[in-house]
Design a protein around this motif. Structure first.
Motif, PDB file in Angstrom:
ATOM      1  N   PRO A  82     -44.562  44.205  33.482  1.00  0.00           N
ATOM      2  CA  PRO A  82     -43.342  43.578  33.997  1.00  0.00           C
ATOM      3  C   PRO A  82     -42.291  44.623  34.365  1.00  0.00           C
ATOM      4  N   VAL A  83     -41.312  44.186  35.116  1.00  0.00           N
ATOM      5  CA  VAL A  83     -40.134  44.997  35.416  1.00  0.00           C
ATOM      6  C   VAL A  83     -38.927  44.324  34.791  1.00  0.00           C
ATOM      7  N   CYS A  84     -37.843  45.065  34.696  1.00  0.00           N
ATOM      8  CA  CYS A  84     -36.618  44.553  34.082  1.00  0.00           C
ATOM      9  C   CYS A  84     -35.518  44.481  35.130  1.00  0.00           C
ATOM     10  N   TYR A  85     -34.950  43.309  35.271  1.00  0.00           N
ATOM     11  CA  TYR A  85     -33.807  43.109  36.161  1.00  0.00           C
ATOM     12  C   TYR A  85     -32.550  43.033  35.307  1.00  0.00           C
ATOM     13  N   LEU A  86     -31.675  44.007  35.470  1.00  0.00           N
ATOM     14  CA  LEU A  86     -30.375  44.000  34.797  1.00  0.00           C
ATOM     15  C   LEU A  86     -29.485  43.117  35.670  1.00  0.00           C
ATOM     16  N   GLN A  87     -29.239  41.903  35.219  1.00  0.00           N
ATOM     17  CA  GLN A  87     -28.574  40.917  36.071  1.00  0.00           C
ATOM     18  C   GLN A  87     -27.056  40.983  36.002  1.00  0.00           C
ATOM     19  N   ASP A  88     -26.491  41.174  34.821  1.00  0.00           N
ATOM     20  CA  ASP A  88     -25.038  41.141  34.653  1.00  0.00           C
ATOM     21  C   ASP A  88     -24.597  42.300  33.774  1.00  0.00           C
ATOM     22  N   LEU A  89     -23.527  42.956  34.174  1.00  0.00           N
ATOM     23  CA  LEU A  89     -22.923  44.026  33.385  1.00  0.00           C
ATOM     24  C   LEU A  89     -21.421  43.924  33.570  1.00  0.00           C
ATOM     25  N   PHE A  90     -20.687  43.898  32.446  1.00  0.00           N
ATOM     26  CA  PHE A  90     -19.231  43.748  32.533  1.00  0.00           C
ATOM     27  C   PHE A  90     -18.590  44.349  31.300  1.00  0.00           C
ATOM     28  N   THR A  91     -17.483  45.038  31.507  1.00  0.00           N
ATOM     29  CA  THR A  91     -16.662  45.499  30.385  1.00  0.00           C
ATOM     30  C   THR A  91     -15.253  44.990  30.573  1.00  0.00           C
ATOM     31  N   ALA A  92     -14.596  44.708  29.459  1.00  0.00           N
ATOM     32  CA  ALA A  92     -13.205  44.272  29.504  1.00  0.00           C
ATOM     33  C   ALA A  92     -12.381  45.386  30.143  1.00  0.00           C
ATOM     34  N   GLU A  93     -11.360  45.009  30.878  1.00  0.00           N
ATOM     35  CA  GLU A  93     -10.529  45.994  31.573  1.00  0.00           C
ATOM     36  C   GLU A  93      -9.980  47.050  30.616  1.00  0.00           C
ATOM     37  N   THR A  94      -9.589  46.651  29.433  1.00  0.00           N
ATOM     38  CA  THR A  94      -9.027  47.592  28.455  1.00  0.00           C
ATOM     39  C   THR A  94     -10.057  48.570  27.914  1.00  0.00           C
ATOM     40  N   ALA A  95     -11.351  48.278  28.123  1.00  0.00           N
ATOM     41  CA  ALA A  95     -12.415  49.137  27.595  1.00  0.00           C
ATOM     42  C   ALA A  95     -13.031  50.037  28.661  1.00  0.00           C
ATOM     43  N   ARG A  96     -12.565  49.942  29.884  1.00  0.00           N
ATOM     44  CA  ARG A  96     -13.179  50.713  30.969  1.00  0.00           C
ATOM     45  C   ARG A  96     -12.846  52.197  30.850  1.00  0.00           C
ATOM     46  N   GLY A  97     -13.772  53.002  31.328  1.00  0.00           N
ATOM     47  CA  GLY A  97     -13.592  54.442  31.303  1.00  0.00           C
ATOM     48  C   GLY A  97     -13.887  55.081  29.962  1.00  0.00           C
ATOM     49  N   GLN A  98     -14.479  54.331  29.047  1.00  0.00           N
ATOM     50  CA  GLN A  98     -14.756  54.844  27.705  1.00  0.00           C
ATOM     51  C   GLN A  98     -16.257  54.975  27.424  1.00  0.00           C
ATOM     52  N   GLY A  99     -17.070  54.817  28.452  1.00  0.00           N
ATOM     53  CA  GLY A  99     -18.507  54.992  28.284  1.00  0.00           C
ATOM     54  C   GLY A  99     -19.264  53.752  27.869  1.00  0.00           C
ATOM     55  N   MET A 100     -18.602  52.605  27.791  1.00  0.00           N
ATOM     56  CA  MET A 100     -19.298  51.396  27.330  1.00  0.00           C
ATOM     57  C   MET A 100     -20.311  50.891  28.349  1.00  0.00           C
ATOM     58  N   ALA A 101     -19.967  50.927  29.628  1.00  0.00           N
ATOM     59  CA  ALA A 101     -20.917  50.455  30.641  1.00  0.00           C
ATOM     60  C   ALA A 101     -22.177  51.316  30.609  1.00  0.00           C
ATOM     61  N   ARG A 102     -22.012  52.619  30.504  1.00  0.00           N
ATOM     62  CA  ARG A 102     -23.164  53.517  30.405  1.00  0.00           C
ATOM     63  C   ARG A 102     -23.995  53.161  29.164  1.00  0.00           C
ATOM     64  N   ALA A 103     -23.336  52.954  28.042  1.00  0.00           N
ATOM     65  CA  ALA A 103     -24.048  52.623  26.805  1.00  0.00           C
ATOM     66  C   ALA A 103     -24.785  51.293  26.932  1.00  0.00           C
ATOM     67  N   LEU A 104     -24.201  50.330  27.628  1.00  0.00           N
ATOM     68  CA  LEU A 104     -24.860  49.040  27.824  1.00  0.00           C
ATOM     69  C   LEU A 104     -26.102  49.195  28.700  1.00  0.00           C
ATOM     70  N   VAL A 105     -26.013  49.986  29.768  1.00  0.00           N
ATOM     71  CA  VAL A 105     -27.184  50.233  30.617  1.00  0.00           C
ATOM     72  C   VAL A 105     -28.255  50.967  29.810  1.00  0.00           C
ATOM     73  N   GLU A 106     -27.856  51.942  29.034  1.00  0.00           N
ATOM     74  CA  GLU A 106     -28.820  52.682  28.220  1.00  0.00           C
ATOM     75  C   GLU A 106     -29.470  51.784  27.161  1.00  0.00           C
ATOM     76  N   HIS A 107     -28.741  50.777  26.684  1.00  0.00           N
ATOM     77  CA  HIS A 107     -29.307  49.778  25.779  1.00  0.00           C
ATOM     78  C   HIS A 107     -30.463  49.047  26.474  1.00  0.00           C
ATOM     79  N   VAL A 108     -30.245  48.687  27.729  1.00  0.00           N
ATOM     80  CA  VAL A 108     -31.300  48.012  28.494  1.00  0.00           C
ATOM     81  C   VAL A 108     -32.489  48.954  28.676  1.00  0.00           C
ATOM     82  N   TYR A 109     -32.216  50.207  29.027  1.00  0.00           N
ATOM     83  CA  TYR A 109     -33.303  51.182  29.183  1.00  0.00           C
ATOM     84  C   TYR A 109     -34.134  51.261  27.900  1.00  0.00           C
ATOM     85  N   ALA A 110     -33.469  51.342  26.758  1.00  0.00           N
ATOM     86  CA  ALA A 110     -34.175  51.461  25.479  1.00  0.00           C
ATOM     87  C   ALA A 110     -34.986  50.194  25.180  1.00  0.00           C
TER      88      ALA A 110
END
Length: 151
Positions: A82-110
């Protein structure tokens, strides 16, 4: 600040919902164009159902949820696994620029790697410049244009 990227739990719904609403508003699904609440309920239930190939992760900062990622596995005509479709990714405005989006994508990779899945892909709007800066660091842009038609 302690950030934990983890799967959603049943008791996360009330903290997840504002992020989901923010994500949908970002993509213009609000007001008259809002999702039917039944879609949100069924989507949430799918995340918690072990028989479903849909998953959700959250960025948990000391008990407050500051980001979400939703992904699913599906068959492909170009791969045996199978393949993995990352359908939705969102961070709260106050949390942007702190590496959370990257960490969430890396969570999917793992998660995908542990499931024997070798390809993760996603799409975003061409004008989503801030996200595309990150995405260009995390994956190769395949050049595809997405078409959709509701039937």
């Amino acid at each position: 600040m302690s950030v934990l990227i983890r799967p959603v739990r049943n008791d996360d719904f009330d903290r997840w919902l504002p992020l989901w609403d923010g994500y949908n508003a970002f993509y213009g699904r609000h007001g008259a164009s809002a999702l039917d609440p039944a879609i949100t309920r069924v989507t949430w239930q799918r995340f918690l159902d072990p028989a479903e190939p849909m998953f959700a992760g959250v960025a948990d900062v000391d008990g407050a949820l500051c980001g979400l990622v939703h992904f699913l596995y599906h068959r492909s005509t170009t791969r045996i696994e199978p393949v993995c479709y990352l359908q939705d990714l969102f961070t709260a405005e106050t949390a942007r620029g702190q590496g959370m989006a990257r960490a969430l994508v890396e969570h999917v990779y793992a998660h995908a790697g542990a499931a024997g899945v070798r390809r993760v892909y996603w799409q975003t709007q061409a004008g989503n410049a801030a996200a595309r800066v990150l995405y260009d660091r995390l994956a190769a842009h395949a050049g595809f244009i997405v078409y959709a038609h509701d039937v």
